[in-house]
Write an enzyme that holds these catalytic residues in place. Structure first.
Site, PDB file in Angstrom:
ATOM      1  N   ASP A   8      69.227 -24.450  67.269  1.00 35.69           N
ATOM      2  CA  ASP A   8      69.455 -24.861  68.650  1.00 35.69           C
ATOM      3  C   ASP A   8      68.096 -24.993  69.329  1.00 35.69           C
ATOM      4  O   ASP A   8      67.045 -24.826  68.686  1.00 35.69           O
ATOM      5  CB  ASP A   8      70.354 -23.840  69.354  1.00 35.69           C
ATOM      6  N   GLU A  10      67.425 -24.138  73.127  1.00 37.00           N
ATOM      7  CA  GLU A  10      67.114 -23.341  74.320  1.00 37.00           C
ATOM      8  C   GLU A  10      66.321 -22.078  73.999  1.00 37.00           C
ATOM      9  O   GLU A  10      65.579 -21.572  74.841  1.00 37.00           O
ATOM     10  CB  GLU A  10      68.405 -22.977  75.058  1.00 37.00           C
ATOM     11  N   HIS A  60      71.522 -28.956  68.544  1.00 37.84           N
ATOM     12  CA  HIS A  60      71.385 -29.026  70.007  1.00 37.84           C
ATOM     13  C   HIS A  60      71.825 -30.380  70.552  1.00 37.84           C
ATOM     14  O   HIS A  60      71.391 -31.431  70.069  1.00 37.84           O
ATOM     15  CB  HIS A  60      69.933 -28.772  70.416  1.00 37.84           C
ATOM     16  N   HIS A 104      70.550 -18.913  72.081  1.00 35.21           N
ATOM     17  CA  HIS A 104      70.521 -18.420  73.464  1.00 35.21           C
ATOM     18  C   HIS A 104      71.752 -17.576  73.729  1.00 35.21           C
ATOM     19  O   HIS A 104      72.727 -17.600  72.964  1.00 35.21           O
ATOM     20  CB  HIS A 104      70.484 -19.597  74.435  1.00 35.21           C
ATOM     21  N   HIS A 115      74.544 -20.375  78.129  1.00 33.67           N
ATOM     22  CA  HIS A 115      75.766 -21.164  78.256  1.00 33.67           C
ATOM     23  C   HIS A 115      76.535 -21.054  76.947  1.00 33.67           C
ATOM     24  O   HIS A 115      76.026 -20.485  75.971  1.00 33.67           O
ATOM     25  CB  HIS A 115      75.463 -22.632  78.581  1.00 33.67           C
ATOM     26  N   GLU A 133      78.211 -19.273  71.444  1.00 33.74           N
ATOM     27  CA  GLU A 133      77.946 -20.113  70.277  1.00 33.74           C
ATOM     28  C   GLU A 133      77.586 -19.262  69.066  1.00 33.74           C
ATOM     29  O   GLU A 133      78.045 -19.517  67.944  1.00 33.74           O
ATOM     30  CB  GLU A 133      76.823 -21.099  70.603  1.00 33.74           C
TER      31      GLU A 133
END
Length: 274
Positions: A8, A10, A60, A104, A115, A133
């Site tokens: 990902d 972030e 991502h 994240h 998020h 996630e």
């Protein structure tokens, strides 16, 4: 050893806000370069520690962020969407272990750019366990009996991983000050840390345990507004819980729950206002 890496953005070193992870923003090109460099540090360490095959899945947004021309040549890359299993595309029982890089914290929790899949989600639940996630992806890996060996990102996602996954190795490359500010290592310093942690994670393979999902899980998604819940509940088999923005789906296994999550969140994003 076959190693799977889900990447990902972030949680990548030095990235504090959306200007680095949104392809329409001015810092995105810098973010892509930092992301690719970070993956390469992990790949190089894994190969030095007996990994014979490495598959990297760009995880991502539109999932086409990694610079393939700069990727370490001995790895393979899954890039682009739509992918039937999104952030975990390409994983099956043939893999010995997985690493989550650039991750994240889940929605509604402290952490940089926290998020869960989309900004319309407040909470995911697998039965009664709140997950983001990281948790959903770890459960999917557990279906195939593949352990998560390492999670890298900010300090908040490291905390989340340690609470959820036994014997997990975490690599903290930055500390969250707020949702859009961090105290970060420099990329080179983070690279040294990631290589060391990757080596440790691989050496711990024998003690790593998969996160086993429930046999027939109930997926529940709490959305930010009622319109999003209405759209998500159009998927057959779902139930919009009374007087709430939560939609439930009883799945036959975690694979079905995961794909239901993808469909429900995509439907929910048809509502564009709060």
């Amino acid at each position: 050893m076959k190693l799977y890496i889900s990447v990902d953005m972030e949680g990548i070193t030095g990235l504090p806000d959306a200007s680095y992870v949104d392809s329409s923003k001015h810092n995105y090109a810098r973010g892509r370069k930092l992301m690719t460099d970070e993956v390469n540090y992990v790949i190089e360490s894994a190969i030095s520690n007996q990994a014979s095959e490495i598959l990297v899945n760009d995880s991502h947004s539109k999932m086409n962020n990694l610079l393939v021309e700069d990727l370490y040549p001995d790895a393979q890359l899954i890039t682009g969407d739509v992918k039937p299993f999104s952030m975990m595309q390409g994983l099956d029982s043939s893999w010995d272990g997985a690493i989550f890089l650039g991750y994240h914290a889940r929605a509604a929790q402290p952490g940089v750019m926290s998020h869960s899949m989309t900004f319309g989600v407040r909470n995911f639940y697998i039965d009664d366990v709140a997950v983001g996630e990281l948790g959903l992806n770890a459960y999917l890996a557990g279906y195939y009996e593949v352990p998560i060996l390492m999670v890298a990102g900010d300090d908040r996602v490291a905390d989340e991983a340690e609470q959820l996954i036994p014997n997990i190795v975490t690599a903290v490359v930055k500390e969250s000050i707020s949702r859009s500010a961090v105290k970060t290592l420099t990329p080179k310093k983070a690279g040294v840390l990631l290589q060391s942690k990757t080596e440790k994670a691989i050496h711990n393979l024998s003690s790593a345990k998969p996160l086993t999902p429930p046999a027939s899980p109930t997926l529940r998604i709490e959305f930010a507004n009622y319109g999003q819940a209405e759209w998500a509940s159009l998927m057959p088999g779902t139930v919009l819980e009374p007087n709430s923005t939560t939609v439930a789906f009883k799945a036959k296994d975690i694979l079905e729950a995961y794909q239901a999550m993808l469909v429900m969140t995509e439907l929910a994003m048809r509502t564009t206002f709060n």
